[in-house]
Enzyme design. Structure first.
Site, PDB file in Angstrom:
ATOM      1  N   ASN A   1      -3.279 -46.696  -7.581  1.00 41.88           N
ATOM      2  CA  ASN A   1      -3.869 -48.193  -6.139  1.00 41.88           C
ATOM      3  C   ASN A   1      -2.268 -49.288  -5.702  1.00 41.88           C
ATOM      4  O   ASN A   1      -2.006 -49.199  -5.381  1.00 41.88           O
ATOM      5  CB  ASN A   1      -5.085 -48.726  -5.852  1.00 41.88           C
ATOM      6  CG  ASN A   1      -6.739 -48.180  -6.437  1.00 41.88           C
ATOM      7  OD1 ASN A   1      -6.128 -46.655  -5.825  1.00 41.88           O
ATOM      8  ND2 ASN A   1      -7.567 -48.457  -6.274  1.00 41.88           N
TER       9      ASN A   1
ATOM     10  N   THR B   1      14.124 -49.956  41.778  1.00 44.37           N
ATOM     11  CA  THR B   1      12.784 -50.770  42.240  1.00 44.37           C
ATOM     12  C   THR B   1      11.742 -50.485  43.251  1.00 44.37           C
ATOM     13  O   THR B   1      12.133 -49.253  44.089  1.00 44.37           O
ATOM     14  CB  THR B   1      12.624 -52.656  42.805  1.00 44.37           C
ATOM     15  OG1 THR B   1      12.323 -52.167  44.175  1.00 44.37           O
ATOM     16  CG2 THR B   1      13.159 -53.676  41.693  1.00 44.37           C
ATOM     17  N   HIS B   2      10.815 -49.323  42.133  1.00 45.89           N
ATOM     18  CA  HIS B   2       9.461 -48.529  42.874  1.00 45.89           C
ATOM     19  C   HIS B   2      10.747 -47.024  43.113  1.00 45.89           C
ATOM     20  O   HIS B   2       9.705 -46.534  43.833  1.00 45.89           O
ATOM     21  CB  HIS B   2       9.176 -48.690  44.357  1.00 45.89           C
ATOM     22  CG  HIS B   2       8.659 -50.550  43.912  1.00 45.89           C
ATOM     23  ND1 HIS B   2       7.059 -50.326  43.819  1.00 45.89           N
ATOM     24  CD2 HIS B   2       9.052 -52.190  44.450  1.00 45.89           C
ATOM     25  CE1 HIS B   2       7.008 -52.059  43.322  1.00 45.89           C
ATOM     26  NE2 HIS B   2       8.490 -52.320  43.817  1.00 45.89           N
TER      27      HIS B   2
ATOM     28  N   SER C   1      16.428 -21.177  31.677  1.00 41.13           N
ATOM     29  CA  SER C   1      15.299 -20.593  31.598  1.00 41.13           C
ATOM     30  C   SER C   1      15.539 -19.135  31.605  1.00 41.13           C
ATOM     31  O   SER C   1      16.583 -18.704  31.666  1.00 41.13           O
ATOM     32  CB  SER C   1      15.202 -20.924  33.670  1.00 41.13           C
ATOM     33  OG  SER C   1      14.093 -19.515  33.691  1.00 41.13           O
TER      34      SER C   1
ATOM     35  N   LYS D   1      19.161 -21.758  36.319  1.00 43.34           N
ATOM     36  CA  LYS D   1      18.491 -22.770  35.834  1.00 43.34           C
ATOM     37  C   LYS D   1      19.267 -24.332  35.057  1.00 43.34           C
ATOM     38  O   LYS D   1      20.098 -22.798  33.124  1.00 43.34           O
ATOM     39  CB  LYS D   1      17.520 -22.822  35.511  1.00 43.34           C
ATOM     40  CG  LYS D   1      16.092 -22.460  36.683  1.00 43.34           C
ATOM     41  CD  LYS D   1      15.925 -23.684  36.806  1.00 43.34           C
ATOM     42  CE  LYS D   1      14.715 -24.722  36.345  1.00 43.34           C
ATOM     43  NZ  LYS D   1      15.048 -25.907  37.161  1.00 43.34           N
TER      44      LYS D   1
ATOM     45  N   ASN E   1      18.425 -27.208  32.170  1.00 43.14           N
ATOM     46  CA  ASN E   1      17.596 -27.930  32.284  1.00 43.14           C
ATOM     47  C   ASN E   1      17.829 -29.110  31.104  1.00 43.14           C
ATOM     48  O   ASN E   1      17.965 -29.159  30.160  1.00 43.14           O
ATOM     49  CB  ASN E   1      16.262 -27.571  32.093  1.00 43.14           C
ATOM     50  CG  ASN E   1      15.491 -26.736  33.200  1.00 43.14           C
ATOM     51  OD1 ASN E   1      15.687 -26.589  34.013  1.00 43.14           O
ATOM     52  ND2 ASN E   1      14.998 -25.644  32.411  1.00 43.14           N
TER      53      ASN E   1
ATOM     54  N   GLU F   1      13.217 -34.704  28.198  1.00 37.01           N
ATOM     55  CA  GLU F   1      11.781 -34.569  28.722  1.00 37.01           C
ATOM     56  C   GLU F   1      11.147 -34.513  27.308  1.00 37.01           C
ATOM     57  O   GLU F   1       9.471 -35.034  27.114  1.00 37.01           O
ATOM     58  CB  GLU F   1      11.727 -33.186  29.019  1.00 37.01           C
ATOM     59  CG  GLU F   1      12.031 -33.037  30.477  1.00 37.01           C
ATOM     60  CD  GLU F   1      12.384 -31.413  31.056  1.00 37.01           C
ATOM     61  OE1 GLU F   1      12.184 -31.318  32.138  1.00 37.01           O
ATOM     62  OE2 GLU F   1      11.807 -30.289  30.782  1.00 37.01           O
TER      63      GLU F   1
ATOM     64  N   GLN G   1      -5.515 -42.833   2.505  1.00 30.69           N
ATOM     65  CA  GLN G   1      -4.538 -41.686   1.835  1.00 30.69           C
ATOM     66  C   GLN G   1      -3.921 -40.765   3.269  1.00 30.69           C
ATOM     67  O   GLN G   1      -2.821 -40.351   3.404  1.00 30.69           O
ATOM     68  CB  GLN G   1      -4.960 -40.410   1.672  1.00 30.69           C
ATOM     69  CG  GLN G   1      -4.246 -39.734   1.300  1.00 30.69           C
ATOM     70  CD  GLN G   1      -4.886 -38.406  -0.181  1.00 30.69           C
ATOM     71  OE1 GLN G   1      -5.383 -39.246  -1.107  1.00 30.69           O
ATOM     72  NE2 GLN G   1      -5.429 -37.046   0.290  1.00 30.69           N
TER      73      GLN G   1
ATOM     74  N   LYS H   1      -0.146 -42.178   5.570  1.00 28.10           N
ATOM     75  CA  LYS H   1       1.279 -41.824   5.366  1.00 28.10           C
ATOM     76  C   LYS H   1       1.462 -40.728   6.337  1.00 28.10           C
ATOM     77  O   LYS H   1       2.708 -40.568   6.891  1.00 28.10           O
ATOM     78  CB  LYS H   1       1.147 -41.182   3.826  1.00 28.10           C
ATOM     79  CG  LYS H   1       1.595 -41.630   2.610  1.00 28.10           C
ATOM     80  CD  LYS H   1       1.187 -41.341   1.399  1.00 28.10           C
ATOM     81  CE  LYS H   1       0.012 -41.415   0.448  1.00 28.10           C
ATOM     82  NZ  LYS H   1      -1.191 -42.621   1.134  1.00 28.10           N
TER      83      LYS H   1
HETATM   84  N1  ARG Z   1      -3.435 -40.626  -3.306  1.00 27.99           N
HETATM   85  C1  ARG Z   1      -3.632 -41.209  -3.184  1.00 27.99           C
HETATM   86  C2  ARG Z   1      -3.556 -42.187  -1.828  1.00 27.99           C
HETATM   87  O1  ARG Z   1      -2.618 -41.761  -1.207  1.00 27.99           O
HETATM   88  C3  ARG Z   1      -3.271 -41.770  -4.001  1.00 27.99           C
HETATM   89  C4  ARG Z   1      -4.489 -43.294  -4.869  1.00 27.99           C
HETATM   90  C5  ARG Z   1      -5.691 -43.033  -5.638  1.00 27.99           C
HETATM   91  N2  ARG Z   1      -6.602 -43.690  -5.944  1.00 27.99           N
HETATM   92  C6  ARG Z   1      -7.346 -44.021  -5.916  1.00 27.99           C
HETATM   93  N3  ARG Z   1      -7.764 -44.307  -6.532  1.00 27.99           N
HETATM   94  N4  ARG Z   1      -8.317 -42.319  -5.483  1.00 27.99           N
HETATM   95  O2  ARG Z   1      -4.191 -42.884  -1.039  1.00 27.99           O
END
Ligand code: ARG
Length: 470
Positions: A110, A155-156, A277, A283, A285, A290, A322, A325
């Site tokens: 943690n 503007t606009h 294209s 074309k 582009n 975009e 989790q 990430k």
């Molecule tokens: N893979 C977990 C995460 O990304 C790590 C922490 C996990 N901790 C736990 N008590 N299960 O958050």
């Protein structure tokens, strides 16, 4: 198979649980940062007398060896490893045997994962800043070529008043400078080490969170162990910065799409930064522009994703977290693709000065100059606006430009008008009249340009700074 939590379980995890639980396929990027945390933690354990000097030496050597193996790819996670922490503990056990099992004392995934992600993001924030700065460089270099190139300011999406094209390009640099500022501001707040918070309550072992924090390049360590493992403000804030950056890039992208259209025809893209294209041979582009516009969706989505995940979560760590990430990794990957492509497209594009200049006075864009001319003669602006409006109406009927109105027609529209008003009816004079700071005249734009160039130097230096030990 290495598991960090086997003791109280009779059997291994069900296949369905293992598949859902695994994060190593995306959190593996945290490996070098996890190892940096491990080095610091090992030293703190030794200082507390929990590793003897010989054990510390072997531990650090094994961590370095594992770090090198991770970098070269000779050590890789397997599908059996639940997460990056599990995989790296396996690597240490392979190298050290039982000694490898000592490192986990006083530490939890943690506090580890919160530390790893802060380190990763602080490091990558600098890469990101470098790429933002390079796009700002490209826009600024183009702006330098067009300090006095007239363009029809809008503007606009309607012709409004003439501006210089350099001013317009710098108007896309200013938001990027604010994004950079936000990133540095975010970095200050993110410079807090959670390591030592353990699972949530800290450790009864005599650890030294301050020493760990220092070694890892943080300004300070956590004030509250429960908050340390619960807090993902730094993730949400980072995603706000990238979402807003995405919005800025989408607005630039949209303008390039307009500028390169036949109807505008202001800009021609270099062949290397345009696409064709599969069916229409003629074309060309602006796909980069975009895609920059389109990618804003996933950048905003990442922010909404994490805010929604965090909302209502009880303290402290919950497995929901989790999910913090992938959005940040995706935001960084996305911007790593988009920013260099945009920078290349901007720095190689050809600006059609002739078309911009011809378009600048179109649509009675100098009407405000007439009103201001009247104001200088003492006419209240309210009346000046009215008089100028009548002049425009006359021109519309006669199908002529403001400066083409005859002397008699001028005085018919208003006793305040006379032929000398034509002096202000050129784009050049309208632009030259704008001399106060921040306005679109060539003078203030040159000042703005100098200031921007100065700021960009600072941002290049910030992007080069390395805060995280490798
Ligand atoms: N893979 C977990 C995460 O990304 C790590 C922490 C996990 N901790 C736990 N008590 N299960 O958050």
């Amino acid at each position: 198979m290495t598991r960090l939590w086997g003791g109280r379980f009779a059997d291994g995890p069900a296949e369905a649980l293992a598949r859902l639980s695994v994060s190593v396929h995306f959190d593996w990027r945290l490996a070098p940062y996890d190892l940096a945390g491990s080095r610091a933690h090992a030293r703190v354990l030794a200082a507390a007398g929990l590793l003897d000097p010989d054990e510390l030496g072997r531990m650090l050597a094994a961590i370095d060896d594992l770090d090198a193996a991770v970098a070269t790819g000779t050590f890789r996670p397997t599908i059996e490893d639940e997460d990056v922490h599990t995989a790296l503990e396996r690597g240490l056990l392979e190298r050290l045997g039982a000694l490898g099992g000592k490192l986990r004392a006083g530490r939890s995934r943690n506090d580890q994962v919160a530390t790893d992600l802060r380190l990763y993001l602080r490091d990558h924030a600098r890469d990101l800043a470098g790429r933002i700065t390079e796009l700002a460089d490209a826009l600024t270099e183009q702006a330098a070529r067009h300090v006095d190139t007239p363009a029809p300011g809008m503007t606009h999406v309607q012709h409004a008043q003439p501006v210089t094209f350099g001013h317009w390009l710098l108007a896309h640099v200013q938001p990027l400078l604010r994004d950079l500022d936000r990133l540095r501001d975010w970095d200050e707040r993110t410079s807090v080490s959670p390591l030592g918070a353990g699972a949530l309550a800290g450790s009864g072992l005599p650890l030294d969170p301050g020493a760990v924090s220092k070694e890892l390049g943080f300004k300070t360590s956590f004030a509250n162990s429960m908050d340390a493992v619960s807090d993902r403000d730094f993730v949400a804030e980072f995603l706000f910065v990238t979402a807003l950056l995405g919005v800025h890039l989408s607005r630039l992208g949209e303008e390039v799409v307009l500028w390169t259209s036949y109807e505008f025809g202001w800009v021609e893209l270099d062949d290397a930064f345009a696409t064709g294209s599969s069916i229409m041979p003629q074309k060309k582009n602006a796909d980069i522009a975009e895609l920059a516009r389109g990618k804003a969706g996933r950048l905003i989505g990442g922010l909404v994703n994490v805010l929604t995940m965090l909302k209502g979560l009880p303290l402290t760590y919950d497995r929901d977290m989790q999910e913090d990430k992938e959005p940040v990794f995706d935001a960084l990957d996305t911007l790593t693709l988009v920013l260099p492509a945009l920078a290349g497209m901007i720095s190689t594009m050809t600006v059609r000065v002739d078309r911009l200049a011809a378009s600048a006075p179109v649509g009675f864009s100098l009407a405000t100059e007439v009103a201001d001319w009247l104001v200088r003669k003492g006419v209240p602006f309210r009346d000046a606006h009215e008089i100028t409006g009548q002049l425009v109406a006359l021109c519309s009927v006669r199908e002529c430009e403001l400066h083409e109105v005859s002397d008699t027609d001028l005085t018919t529209v208003s006793e305040h008008l006379d032929p000398s008003v034509r002096d202000v009816l050129t784009v050049k004079s309208a632009l030259a009249a704008r001399t106060t700071p921040g306005t679109t005249g060539p003078g203030p734009v040159a000042d703005q340009l100098a200031s921007v160039l100065d700021q960009l130097k600072t941002w290049h230096a910030w992007a080069e700074e390395s805060v995280v030990p490798h």
